[in-house]
Write a protein that holds these residues in place. Structure first.
Motif, mmCIF file in Angstrom:
data_model
loop_
_atom_site.group_PDB
_atom_site.id
_atom_site.type_symbol
_atom_site.label_atom_id
_atom_site.label_comp_id
_atom_site.label_asym_id
_atom_site.label_seq_id
_atom_site.Cartn_x
_atom_site.Cartn_y
_atom_site.Cartn_z
ATOM 1 N N ILE B 52 0.887 -1.162 0.000
ATOM 2 C CA ILE B 52 0.000 0.000 0.000
ATOM 3 C C ILE B 52 0.925 1.211 0.000
ATOM 4 O O ILE B 52 1.676 1.414 0.960
ATOM 5 C CB ILE B 52 -0.918 -0.018 1.237
ATOM 6 N N GLN B 53 0.927 1.972 -1.074
ATOM 7 C CA GLN B 53 1.816 3.125 -1.150
ATOM 8 C C GLN B 53 1.218 4.235 -1.999
ATOM 9 O O GLN B 53 0.157 4.057 -2.595
ATOM 10 C CB GLN B 53 3.200 2.734 -1.684
ATOM 11 N N GLU B 54 1.912 5.348 -2.018
ATOM 12 C CA GLU B 54 1.438 6.537 -2.727
ATOM 13 C C GLU B 54 1.114 6.246 -4.190
ATOM 14 O O GLU B 54 1.923 5.682 -4.924
ATOM 15 C CB GLU B 54 2.507 7.646 -2.643
ATOM 16 N N SER B 103 -5.179 -6.227 5.344
ATOM 17 C CA SER B 103 -6.593 -6.224 5.728
ATOM 18 C C SER B 103 -7.026 -4.781 5.922
ATOM 19 O O SER B 103 -6.436 -4.069 6.739
ATOM 20 C CB SER B 103 -6.805 -7.007 7.018
ATOM 21 N N ILE B 104 -8.028 -4.383 5.172
ATOM 22 C CA ILE B 104 -8.455 -2.988 5.163
ATOM 23 C C ILE B 104 -9.927 -2.888 5.546
ATOM 24 O O ILE B 104 -10.783 -3.517 4.901
ATOM 25 C CB ILE B 104 -8.235 -2.363 3.764
ATOM 26 N N PRO B 105 -10.257 -2.117 6.597
ATOM 27 C CA PRO B 105 -11.667 -1.946 6.970
ATOM 28 C C PRO B 105 -12.474 -1.249 5.868
ATOM 29 O O PRO B 105 -11.925 -0.519 5.039
ATOM 30 C CB PRO B 105 -11.589 -1.049 8.220
ATOM 31 N N ILE B 106 -13.784 -1.500 5.875
ATOM 32 C CA ILE B 106 -14.743 -0.794 5.015
ATOM 33 C C ILE B 106 -15.597 0.072 5.927
ATOM 34 O O ILE B 106 -16.219 -0.427 6.865
ATOM 35 C CB ILE B 106 -15.615 -1.794 4.236
ATOM 36 N N LEU B 107 -15.573 1.369 5.669
ATOM 37 C CA LEU B 107 -16.346 2.335 6.465
ATOM 38 C C LEU B 107 -17.182 3.185 5.511
ATOM 39 O O LEU B 107 -16.653 3.617 4.468
ATOM 40 C CB LEU B 107 -15.416 3.274 7.228
ATOM 41 N N ALA B 112 -11.369 1.799 3.445
ATOM 42 C CA ALA B 112 -10.768 2.917 4.183
ATOM 43 C C ALA B 112 -9.317 3.178 3.776
ATOM 44 O O ALA B 112 -8.437 3.342 4.618
ATOM 45 C CB ALA B 112 -10.869 2.648 5.688
ATOM 46 N N LEU B 113 -9.087 3.232 2.459
ATOM 47 C CA LEU B 113 -7.754 3.631 1.991
ATOM 48 C C LEU B 113 -7.642 5.143 2.118
ATOM 49 O O LEU B 113 -8.602 5.871 1.849
ATOM 50 C CB LEU B 113 -7.553 3.219 0.529
ATOM 51 N N GLY B 114 -6.491 5.630 2.530
ATOM 52 C CA GLY B 114 -6.273 7.060 2.614
ATOM 53 C C GLY B 114 -6.217 7.684 1.229
ATOM 54 O O GLY B 114 -6.149 6.981 0.216
ATOM 55 N N THR B 115 -6.285 9.010 1.205
ATOM 56 C CA THR B 115 -6.311 9.762 -0.050
ATOM 57 C C THR B 115 -5.213 9.332 -1.020
ATOM 58 O O THR B 115 -5.427 9.265 -2.226
ATOM 59 C CB THR B 115 -6.113 11.269 0.253
ATOM 60 N N TRP B 116 -4.023 9.059 -0.485
ATOM 61 C CA TRP B 116 -2.876 8.765 -1.348
ATOM 62 C C TRP B 116 -2.531 7.280 -1.395
ATOM 63 O O TRP B 116 -1.527 6.898 -1.977
ATOM 64 C CB TRP B 116 -1.648 9.562 -0.886
ATOM 65 N N GLN B 117 -3.350 6.461 -0.736
ATOM 66 C CA GLN B 117 -3.017 5.035 -0.691
ATOM 67 C C GLN B 117 -3.570 4.265 -1.883
ATOM 68 O O GLN B 117 -4.776 4.241 -2.110
ATOM 69 C CB GLN B 117 -3.564 4.399 0.595
#
Lengths: 140, 140, 140
Positions: B52-54, B103-107, B112-117
């Protein structure tokens, strides 16, 4: 009956270093009152990571910082992406070398962290940042 | 009511480099139409990882590649396991230094990936490979 | 109907090296008899990690050990935290550079490990240790 909860928290950092979130995370887990389950934490950034490490002697964290500063020094001439300064690309590399999410089982109503395990947000940028964490909790 | 879905996708790489899978993964998540949940992705290989990166400036990924090429150069005389060539063992080391599952939550119905992820398959072998990803989605 | 199970196992190590737990983990998964699901394993320590790596040629693991021994040598003068000996801080660094938890989907009643993927406890301390793993299994 299995249930889930999601939550978001944010941490204001003062720049590079470790910010322990174990207590906040354990409070969220204990309020859900699950006997067993699974907690996942994800940090929504590309220049900060999550680290589970020793929470006894603070020298361990200072040594981790020394090691990563030597492995991936600020201002390294190798890097082309320097838009946000000499710590920009090292922060991305440190994040790639560590983790941005962790999943920890809940056993006997408690997070299965070992005796010496604490959960930290590791801020890799020199300047203060607000860091957002997404939490998912599953259990019964 | 909690439900789960599993899925498999495969990615054809053209050799060492980053292959973004964010869109494919988000499509799988959005089709399930969960309000909240948790997505897990696992890459079924020992010489490719998930990162997971920019996803803005591509120079970040080129710098990551430069850093790992310096840290663990192809043809390093340290290595004995060279059966598949000079990039064989470096590919295993790079995989060990990064992650093979996330593992990434869903909200709010979104990952819920960040703006730049962005989520990338990082191919560490020089030759093209077909890489298999196993997906697990939990939610309601 | 989704169900979960939690479990704990412990591994007696003989000191630094890799201890495969794939069979034990797969037995736990197969006894649950889930068609699909998700397995999470967490190691409750700060000087041992979990590694998914090649389980065919053992030279791969010896080369991984050689690489980490060069990257982070025992007795490195950089470190201040040496209370438990020259391998104390290197063990924390190796743990930080790898992972303490992994989540693997279950597809078609099997753990979605790739053909060459085995799951190892990587003991980073030179002396033997008893290492505790917390397991969480979700599925139906």
């Amino acid at each position: 009956m299995l249930r889930q909860q999601v939550h978001e928290i944010s941490i204001q950092t003062k720049g590079r270093g470790f910010y322990e979130v174990t207590d906040q995370i354990e409070r969220f887990v204990s309020e859900a009152a699950f006997t067993s389950g699974l907690l996942t934490v994800h940090v929504c950034h590309t220049s900060a990571s999550l680290l589970i490490q020793e929470n006894a002697d603070p020298e361990v964290r200072r040594d981790l910082e020394r090691f990563f500063a030597r492995l991936c020094p600020d201002g390294d001439r190798l890097f082309h992406h320097t838009a946000e300064g000499p710590d920009d690309m090292p922060a991305h590399v440190r994040t790639a070398l560590t983790c941005v999410n962790v999943s920890i089982p809940i056993l006997g109503s408690c997070l299965a962290l070992g005796t010496w395990q604490g959960l930290y947000v590791w801020e890799h940028r020199v300047a203060p940042h607000r860091r957002r964490l997404a939490l998912h909790l599953l259990g019964e």
